[in-house]
Design an enzyme around this catalytic site. Structure first.
Site, PDB file in Angstrom:
ATOM      1  N   HIS A   1      99.327 -81.662  86.049  1.00  0.00           N
ATOM      2  CA  HIS A   1      99.672 -81.356  87.437  1.00  0.00           C
ATOM      3  C   HIS A   1      99.097 -80.010  87.862  1.00  0.00           C
ATOM      4  O   HIS A   1      99.058 -79.052  87.089  1.00  0.00           O
ATOM      5  CB  HIS A   1     101.183 -81.433  87.678  1.00  0.00           C
ATOM      6  CG  HIS A   1     102.013 -80.414  86.955  1.00  0.00           C
ATOM      7  ND1 HIS A   1     102.272 -79.162  87.471  1.00  0.00           N
ATOM      8  CD2 HIS A   1     102.679 -80.475  85.776  1.00  0.00           C
ATOM      9  CE1 HIS A   1     103.057 -78.499  86.644  1.00  0.00           C
ATOM     10  NE2 HIS A   1     103.313 -79.265  85.606  1.00  0.00           N
TER      11      HIS A   1
ATOM     12  N   ASP B   1     101.905 -73.854  82.527  1.00  0.00           N
ATOM     13  CA  ASP B   1     102.571 -74.956  83.229  1.00  0.00           C
ATOM     14  C   ASP B   1     102.033 -75.052  84.661  1.00  0.00           C
ATOM     15  O   ASP B   1     102.662 -74.536  85.579  1.00  0.00           O
ATOM     16  CB  ASP B   1     104.083 -74.707  83.228  1.00  0.00           C
ATOM     17  CG  ASP B   1     104.867 -75.831  83.879  1.00  0.00           C
ATOM     18  OD1 ASP B   1     104.340 -76.953  83.951  1.00  0.00           O
ATOM     19  OD2 ASP B   1     106.004 -75.574  84.321  1.00  0.00           O
TER      20      ASP B   1
ATOM     21  N   GLU C   1     104.163 -82.048  90.699  1.00  0.00           N
ATOM     22  CA  GLU C   1     105.129 -82.374  89.644  1.00  0.00           C
ATOM     23  C   GLU C   1     106.382 -81.532  89.781  1.00  0.00           C
ATOM     24  O   GLU C   1     107.498 -82.014  89.575  1.00  0.00           O
ATOM     25  CB  GLU C   1     104.509 -82.137  88.264  1.00  0.00           C
ATOM     26  CG  GLU C   1     105.366 -82.624  87.096  1.00  0.00           C
ATOM     27  CD  GLU C   1     106.312 -81.561  86.547  1.00  0.00           C
ATOM     28  OE1 GLU C   1     107.198 -81.919  85.751  1.00  0.00           O
ATOM     29  OE2 GLU C   1     106.187 -80.373  86.928  1.00  0.00           O
ATOM     30  N   GLU C   2     106.209 -80.264  90.131  1.00  0.00           N
ATOM     31  CA  GLU C   2     107.346 -79.351  90.178  1.00  0.00           C
ATOM     32  C   GLU C   2     108.344 -79.708  91.271  1.00  0.00           C
ATOM     33  O   GLU C   2     109.491 -79.269  91.238  1.00  0.00           O
ATOM     34  CB  GLU C   2     106.852 -77.910  90.369  1.00  0.00           C
ATOM     35  CG  GLU C   2     105.922 -77.401  89.283  1.00  0.00           C
ATOM     36  CD  GLU C   2     106.610 -77.218  87.938  1.00  0.00           C
ATOM     37  OE1 GLU C   2     107.811 -77.508  87.846  1.00  0.00           O
ATOM     38  OE2 GLU C   2     105.933 -76.797  86.985  1.00  0.00           O
TER      39      GLU C   2
ATOM     40  N   GLU D   1     101.864 -81.199  79.233  1.00  0.00           N
ATOM     41  CA  GLU D   1     102.830 -80.308  79.869  1.00  0.00           C
ATOM     42  C   GLU D   1     102.946 -79.012  79.078  1.00  0.00           C
ATOM     43  O   GLU D   1     102.309 -78.838  78.040  1.00  0.00           O
ATOM     44  CB  GLU D   1     104.206 -80.980  79.968  1.00  0.00           C
ATOM     45  CG  GLU D   1     104.492 -81.618  81.317  1.00  0.00           C
ATOM     46  CD  GLU D   1     104.655 -80.596  82.440  1.00  0.00           C
ATOM     47  OE1 GLU D   1     104.605 -79.380  82.155  1.00  0.00           O
ATOM     48  OE2 GLU D   1     104.823 -81.004  83.593  1.00  0.00           O
TER      49      GLU D   1
ATOM     50  N   HIS E   1     108.559 -70.922  83.811  1.00  0.00           N
ATOM     51  CA  HIS E   1     108.928 -70.798  85.223  1.00  0.00           C
ATOM     52  C   HIS E   1     109.287 -69.358  85.595  1.00  0.00           C
ATOM     53  O   HIS E   1     110.220 -69.114  86.365  1.00  0.00           O
ATOM     54  CB  HIS E   1     110.082 -71.739  85.567  1.00  0.00           C
ATOM     55  CG  HIS E   1     109.664 -73.172  85.683  1.00  0.00           C
ATOM     56  ND1 HIS E   1     110.525 -74.174  86.046  1.00  0.00           N
ATOM     57  CD2 HIS E   1     108.464 -73.781  85.472  1.00  0.00           C
ATOM     58  CE1 HIS E   1     109.890 -75.333  86.063  1.00  0.00           C
ATOM     59  NE2 HIS E   1     108.632 -75.111  85.708  1.00  0.00           N
TER      60      HIS E   1
END
Length: 822
Positions: free
Chosen positions: A161, A173, A207-208, A234, A307
């Site tokens: 993604h 990520d 995706e998030e 991922e 994140h």
């Protein structure tokens, strides 16, 4: 942690054995850790000495740096996401031209398309339901084939993604996965080997936002029916080898068996399926809507930076991209070869595991049952043979001992977290919990073992009997108990037949019996610690983190030291037990005290996650600051209070987080794990263009209302409307009929600012709660563009002047409002 009692002649005589066992455990752990952490040297050159294409970490990192550092925060709905997509498309088109102009133009065909679409799906998470609606998402899709229809009709999908989430630039990520896909395309088009099966490279847009773009691809793409399997890439960590944590068919596991650096286990698969990880990937959409099998792989080590603003290229460990990339190339190389059977992708219960990142084992569910039954059955027979009443007592004692090492450390964990208010003092290092809970386990052992007088041999038999029972657990991960039990059963057989006198245990029995535990068992124990310790920083404010980690430590101990109970009985004496118990208690108290007295349990590389939003309510004309945390460590209440005193004279208010509190709906359903405070601000609402919810085409008949709901949100992204209603039907995915509280989360491409849905419901007033993120009001991603925003100014002030450097802050401006449908 094994003690020698100086006053006991028995202890003195066995000092050598104790030290030898400790040395053996340390050496085995050191060997396992070396292989666990080992990464090959990264390669710079894109071609080897013979001119063959090879994966280049340097090439991959160029893409990662451009996406995460140069473009930055690729939040869906922002211009940065558009720029990221443009960059990837340019790179893909350059590779296409390279193929067309090169010597392999007649061997490979590379097709590039930009697929866009709208849609909706229901996302279930931790017993919560959220409706996802998306508009004008754009996926970059690349199909590489030999040009024939036969090749194109059997495709392997590989997914990464493009987007990142607030507040992360997303280097691992998932820019790393994007870079791996680009490198894979370069390498395959440079090989003069035709593909038997095609590869579809999916650079997905979203995706998030809860897996919207993967849903769009697998439900709308013209290529969806050609996809036979999927490989999903991922990351939630930044270092170490990537782990295979979901594998759903024998053929795909067979493909994985070809990788040069295997690191995967069905145990991770079983743990992930429990939901304890509180995470999910695009793999779910491909399985749920495409009925696909495949592999789900991710970098997971050091997820402290997951994140956060520090998910940047410099924090990716050298060798991680190389390791990941080479493994992906090996998988794809097998899957596009004639050897792969893409029509044999049925789900299976195949057992798989790796050892020392070098060896990979796989076998069928039937084979697993046979092995588990043989090993477990043999263990039960050997331990019960010639059994007398004293064995029953020994078995009861062993059960009590095992229960004790679960209960006593968890009691201490509860005291630390809930009574002394010093939970999570170990957070900064995955191994620090061992300083508290390992001696607590030994204290439990010394205490419970002192309660029953049993021979060393009986304790050994009781231990093996229990592990033999564990092999019959109906889970693929029971392989772990089978391996550990195999060596223990073999050691018991040698002991009773060759090594020792009847009723005694030869020292060599422990060394042989511990081989499985100190290899495969140790790797599993370390993996659990490395996953769960950082995870406690984002599992919610309920004070359970210490109990979770204590339980992980206990499980790891039982896996690594399964023979500790009989070993302790070998040196049984009142003096040794007393000193062992007292020393263990001292170490528990000392370690707990030292860790609890730290100035902070965090640092800049192991930060505390703080969620901050400045909310402007256009209905009440109130402006407020909301500050939240996702962990249970102490200090957040004081931090919130101190922050409030710096900003206003108004008292800080603790808010109840439930489905009817819409303050944090922008991150729903994760909001259920937040502990939040509200700080009233003496500011005025300054929203230039107001959001609105309009109702049209309303028809009422027989107490049933049909209406079109239109949500307009100029300048706002990631909008959510929540409301209570008895919905009979609507133009969105169905939810269970028992659900009255509905959450509709919407995302769209940059520039779109409205959406609609039709709804039929039982006549009654409906009150809609609306929230949306200011498109240029999130910090630091819009620090420059939104510098005139009050939210940006406040976020900058909080970050630079107020919040400690050991925090990582999601800081956004939010607009909210309330609307009524009569």
């Amino acid at each position: 942690m094994v003690l020698v009692c100086a006053s006991s002649s028995k202890c003195k005589r066995n000092t050598f054995l104790q030290l030898a066992m400790v040395l053996f455990a340390v050496v085995m752990a050191r060997i396992a850790l070396y292989f666990h952490n080992h990464l090959d040297e990264p390669l710079v050159d894109p071609y080897d000495a013979n001119g063959n294409p090879q994966f280049s970490e340097a090439n991959a990192l160029k893409h990662v740096i451009h996406l995460s550092d140069d473009i930055g925060y690729r939040i869906l709905g922002t211009i940065e996401q558009e720029r990221a997509r443009e960059y990837i498309m340019n790179e893909v088109l350059a590779l296409q031209k390279q193929l067309q102009d090169g010597p392999n133009a007649d061997i490979h065909q590379m097709e590039v398309s930009l697929e866009s679409g709208d849609g909706a799906h229901r996302f279930d998470f931790m017993n919560k339901y959220v409706i996802k609606k998306y508009q004008n998402l754009k996926n970059i899709v690349v199909r590489l084939s030999n040009g024939t229809e036969a090749c194109k009709e059997e495709a392997v999908l590989i997914n990464a993604h493009v987007d990142s989430t607030l507040p992360s630039p997303g280097a691992t990520d998932d820019a790393l996965a994007v870079a791996i896909l680009l490198e894979a395309i370069r390498i395959f088009i440079s090989r003069p080997v035709p593909l038997t099966h095609s590869i579809v490279f999916l650079f997905n847009d979203a995706e998030e936002s809860l897996q919207d773009a993967s849903h769009m691809f697998i439900t709308q793409s013209p290529l969806r029916d050609t996809i036979k399997c999927v490989v999903n890439l991922e990351a939630c960590g930044t270092t170490g080898s990537e782990i295979l944590f979901q594998a759903t068919s024998n053929e795909m596991i067979k493909a994985y068996s070809h990788v040069p650096h295997p690191f995967g286990t069905v145990l991770a698969d079983d743990v992930f399926r429990t939901g304890l990880i509180l995470s999910d990937t695009d793999f779910r959409q491909f399985v749920q809507y495409g009925n696909l099998t495949g592999l789900d792989m991710a970098v997971v080590k050091n997820s402290y930076l997951y994140h956060t603003k520090k998910d940047l290229a410099p924090y990716i460990s050298p060798g991680t991209p190389q390791n990941f990339g080479e493994n992906i190339l090996a998988i794809l190389t097998y899957l596009v070869s004639p050897e792969a059977d893409l029509n044999n992708m049925k789900s299976s219960g195949t057992v798989y595991f790796s050892v020392f990142n070098s060896l990979f084992f796989m076998y069928s569910k039937l084979t697993s049952k046979i092995l588990n039954t043989l090993v477990g059955g043999l263990g039960i027979l050997l331990t019960l043979r010639g059994s007398e009443g004293s064995f029953t007592v020994a078995l009861i004692a062993q059960v009590i001992s095992i229960a004790g090492i679960f209960v006593i450390p968890n009691i201490w964990a509860y005291i630390l977290g809930n009574v002394l208010d010093c939970g999570m003092s170990w957070f900064r290092n995955e191994y620090w919990p061992l300083f508290i809970y390992l001696p607590a386990i030994f204290a439990s052992l010394f205490f419970t073992e002192s309660l029953f007088k049993r021979s060393e041999h009986l304790a050994l038999r009781a231990t093996i009997f229990i592990f033999s029972l564990l092999t019959f657990i109906p889970l693929p991960s029971a392989y772990l108990f089978t391996i550990i039990d195999f060596f223990m059963v073999f050691a018991l057989f040698l002991n009773d037949k060759i090594l020792a006198k009847p009723g005694t245990v030869h020292p060599l029995t422990y060394f042989i019996g511990s081989i499985g535990a100190m290899t495969v068992g140790f790797e599993s124990a370390i993996n659990l610690l490395e996953i769960f310790v950082p995870l406690t920083g984002r599992i919610g404010t309920d004070k359970v983190a210490d109990n979770v980690v204590a339980t992980v430590c206990v499980c790891g101990f039982n896996i690594y030291f399964p023979l500790m109970s009989p070993w302790i009985q070998r040196f049984r004496s009142r003096c040794c037990f007393r000193l062992g118990l007292l020393f263990s208690i001292f170490v528990v108290g000392f370690s707990s005290f030292i860790l609890a007295k730290q100035d902070t349990y965090y640092d800049s590389l192991h930060p505390r996650r703080i969620f901050v939003q400045r909310m402007e309510n256009i209905t009440s004309n109130e402006v407020s600051l909301h500050i939240a945390s996702a962990d249970s460590a102490p200090g957040f209440d004081k931090l919130s209070s101190d922050l409030s005193s710096l900003l206003t004279d108004e008292p800080v208010v603790k808010t109840e987080m439930d489905d009817w509190n819409s303050d944090w709906d922008t991150v729903y359903p994760f909001s259920q794990f937040l502990g939040s405070y509200r700080i009233p601000l003496n500011d005025t609402v300054d929203v230039t263009t107001l959001p609105s919810i309009k109702f049209s085409n309303k028809v009422v008949k027989d107490n049933v209302v049909n209406v079109t709901v239109t949500v307009e949100h100029p300048g706002l992204i990631w909008t959510v409307v929540s409301f209570d209603a008895d919905v009979l039907s609507w133009s969105l995915p169905e939810v269970p009929s028992t659900v009255r509280r509905h959450h509709v989360r919407e995302v769209s491409a940059y520039g779109l600012d409205s959406y609609s849905f039709n709804m039929s419901y039982l006549e009654a007033p409906i009150y809609f709660d609306f929230v949306g993120v200011d498109g240029v009001g999130h910090y630091p991603s819009k620090a420059s563009e939104g510098r005139d925003r009050a939210s940006i100014q406040l976020c900058e002030k909080l970050t630079n002047d107020y919040l400690p450097d050991w925090t990582d802050t999601l800081c956004i401006g939010v607009v909210s409002g309330n609307f009524k449908l009569e």
